[in-house]
Every structure is written in C-alpha cells, then in structure tokens.
Design an enzyme around this catalytic site. Structure first.
Site, PDB file in Angstrom:
ATOM      1  N   GLU A  78       0.879  -1.113   0.103  1.00  9.45           N
ATOM      2  CA  GLU A  78       0.075   0.051  -0.052  1.00  9.45           C
ATOM      3  C   GLU A  78       0.787   1.373   0.036  1.00  9.45           C
ATOM      4  O   GLU A  78       0.415   2.298   0.144  1.00  9.45           O
ATOM      5  CB  GLU A  78      -0.885  -0.013   1.214  1.00  9.45           C
ATOM      6  CG  GLU A  78      -1.950  -0.998   1.090  1.00  9.45           C
ATOM      7  CD  GLU A  78      -2.997  -0.735   0.145  1.00  9.45           C
ATOM      8  OE1 GLU A  78      -2.976  -0.057  -0.844  1.00  9.45           O
ATOM      9  OE2 GLU A  78      -4.049  -1.779  -0.018  1.00  9.45           O
ATOM     10  N   HIS A  99      -7.559  -3.206   9.239  1.00 10.02           N
ATOM     11  CA  HIS A  99      -8.893  -4.050   8.731  1.00 10.02           C
ATOM     12  C   HIS A  99      -9.659  -4.156  10.029  1.00 10.02           C
ATOM     13  O   HIS A  99     -10.089  -5.257  10.009  1.00 10.02           O
ATOM     14  CB  HIS A  99      -8.429  -5.335   8.167  1.00 10.02           C
ATOM     15  CG  HIS A  99      -7.504  -5.191   7.070  1.00 10.02           C
ATOM     16  ND1 HIS A  99      -6.937  -6.226   6.313  1.00 10.02           N
ATOM     17  CD2 HIS A  99      -7.195  -4.006   6.116  1.00 10.02           C
ATOM     18  CE1 HIS A  99      -6.047  -5.945   5.441  1.00 10.02           C
ATOM     19  NE2 HIS A  99      -6.476  -4.445   5.130  1.00 10.02           N
ATOM     20  N   HIS A 160     -12.837  -3.461   2.090  1.00 10.75           N
ATOM     21  CA  HIS A 160     -11.466  -3.616   2.592  1.00 10.75           C
ATOM     22  C   HIS A 160     -11.107  -3.127   4.021  1.00 10.75           C
ATOM     23  O   HIS A 160     -11.018  -4.200   4.815  1.00 10.75           O
ATOM     24  CB  HIS A 160     -10.793  -2.598   1.602  1.00 10.75           C
ATOM     25  CG  HIS A 160      -9.055  -2.745   1.677  1.00 10.75           C
ATOM     26  ND1 HIS A 160      -8.254  -2.285   0.814  1.00 10.75           N
ATOM     27  CD2 HIS A 160      -8.344  -3.159   2.659  1.00 10.75           C
ATOM     28  CE1 HIS A 160      -7.206  -2.551   1.203  1.00 10.75           C
ATOM     29  NE2 HIS A 160      -7.094  -3.072   2.484  1.00 10.75           N
TER      30      HIS A 160
HETATM   31 ZN   LIG Z   1      -5.500  -3.481   3.595  1.00 12.01          ZN
END
Ligand SMILES: [Zn+2]
Length: 217
Positions: A78, A99, A160
């Site tokens: 990311e 998350h 997500h």
């Molecule tokens: Zn993630």
C-alpha cells in the site's frame, strides 16, 4: 540516516504491536508509515511480515516519489496510498491502515460513519466517508483514498478496511481506534433506535476545542 529516521523506525515497531494488540489487524495485514519532513523521506512497514517479528532494521525508507533510500525488504504493497496521502495533506506525518472488524463491516455495506460521537468528531473532523472500491495496492486506490481524506482524518475503504491519519503515529493510532469504536456504537445504536448525529455548530466547536485547548500544553 538521521536520528529522526532511526527514531521513526523504532516508533513504527512499537505502534505495529499496539495495532495488533488493539485488534485492529490480524497477522501481517495493515500497514503503517511516518514521514520525516526534515529528510523528505517516508519510513514504512515492510510487506507481509508479522508485527511481532518486526525490528527497526526491517523498516523501509523511500523518498516521496517511492524510490528506495534504505532497507533490505520490499515496502508494504500500500505504499502508493501512503505517498498519495502525504502529497495531498502536507499537515499529515503519519498514516495507519487497518482491517478492524466493525469499521470493515460498514465499509462492506458502503456506509459512512455519521458524526455521532464527540470523540469521533474531535479526532476525525466530521463524517467518516467511504472511499469507492479499488483493488488493494492499486494506484486507483491511492488516488481515491487521498481525495477522500482531503478534509477529514479517516476514511473507510470499500470492501477493505480503514485509513487513519495524523500529525504523529499516536494521533493516527487514536483515529483508527476511535473509528472502530464509533463503528461498533453505530451498529448498537441502530439496534436500539435511530442514531442522531451531532449538529454542525457542535462539530465545529468540538473540533476547535480539540485542536486548540484539549490536553496539556
Ligand atoms: Zn488492507
């Protein structure tokens, strides 16, 4: 590397463990970064390593374009999202992506978190919006997330998870925890009735108080 970069690596190790202990991520999911303004670099957690096994030497240092500066591991997938946020928010020095379960539930339902709690409004600045879906690690997700975080300190990523940002890692961590708690409270409130958001004037006052008068100066 400067002392500030070395300090950032240590803080990322500590905060990675805190994120796991707070049940905001499982295993090696999620990622954290810190921008060291003086050196114009970003220190970010590596890809796919459990937080319990991370050491300061495992952190990856990149420049603001993402080019490697230091480290022997690959950065979090990311990284584009972290860099896009730093480019669009010069006031932000820390990004934490989690998350966490209740917030992820709302992200799956594509429902924003309205300004229902004083602590949420104080640290986030208002409604927690939902960033449209784009695949994890993609440039699209990076662009959409940065645009969604233009005026607030947290966003839900559709299907997500969560991104929380702040001036320090402690602030970004607090944002992620408060968003998860607010998501849980929103679900409870819907079970027992209809959640009532705070009025606009109180949101402005709470934000102003938190920025200027809260805590010890
Ligand atoms: Zn993630």
């Amino acid at each position: 590397m400067s002392l500030a970069v070395e300090k950032a690596k240590e803080q990322l190790v500590k905060m990675g463990l805190a994120v796991v202990q707070a049940n905001l991520v499982l295993g090696s999911w999620g990622n954290l970064s810190y921008r060291v303004g003086r050196d114009d670099v970003v220190v970010i957690t590596p890809s796919g390593l459990d937080y319990g096994r991370l050491h300061a030497k495992d952190m990856v240092v990149v420049d603001l374009a993402g080019a490697p500066v230091e480290g022997h591991l690959r950065p979090s997938t990311e990284l584009p999202m972290h860099l896009a946020i730093y480019h669009s928010r010069p006031d932000v020095h820390a990004v934490i992506h989690t998350h966490s379960p209740y917030a992820s539930g709302l992200a799956v339902a594509r429902q924003s978190i309205p300004p229902i709690l004083e602590d949420l409004v104080s640290v986030v600045g208002g409604t927690v919006p939902v960033a449209d879906y784009a695949p994890a690690g993609s440039v699209q997700l990076a662009e959409i997330t940065a645009a969604t975080l233009k005026n607030v300190n947290a966003a839900l990523l559709a299907n997500h998870g969560v991104v929380g940002i702040g001036n320090t890692l402690e602030e970004a961590f607090q944002v992620c925890r408060v968003v998860e708690k607010a998501a849980q409270v929103l679900v409870y409130a819907r079970i027992v009735g209809s959640p009532v958001p705070l009025p606009d004037e109180d949101i402005i006052a709470l934000r102003d108080f938190y920025r200027n008068s809260y805590g010890q100066k």
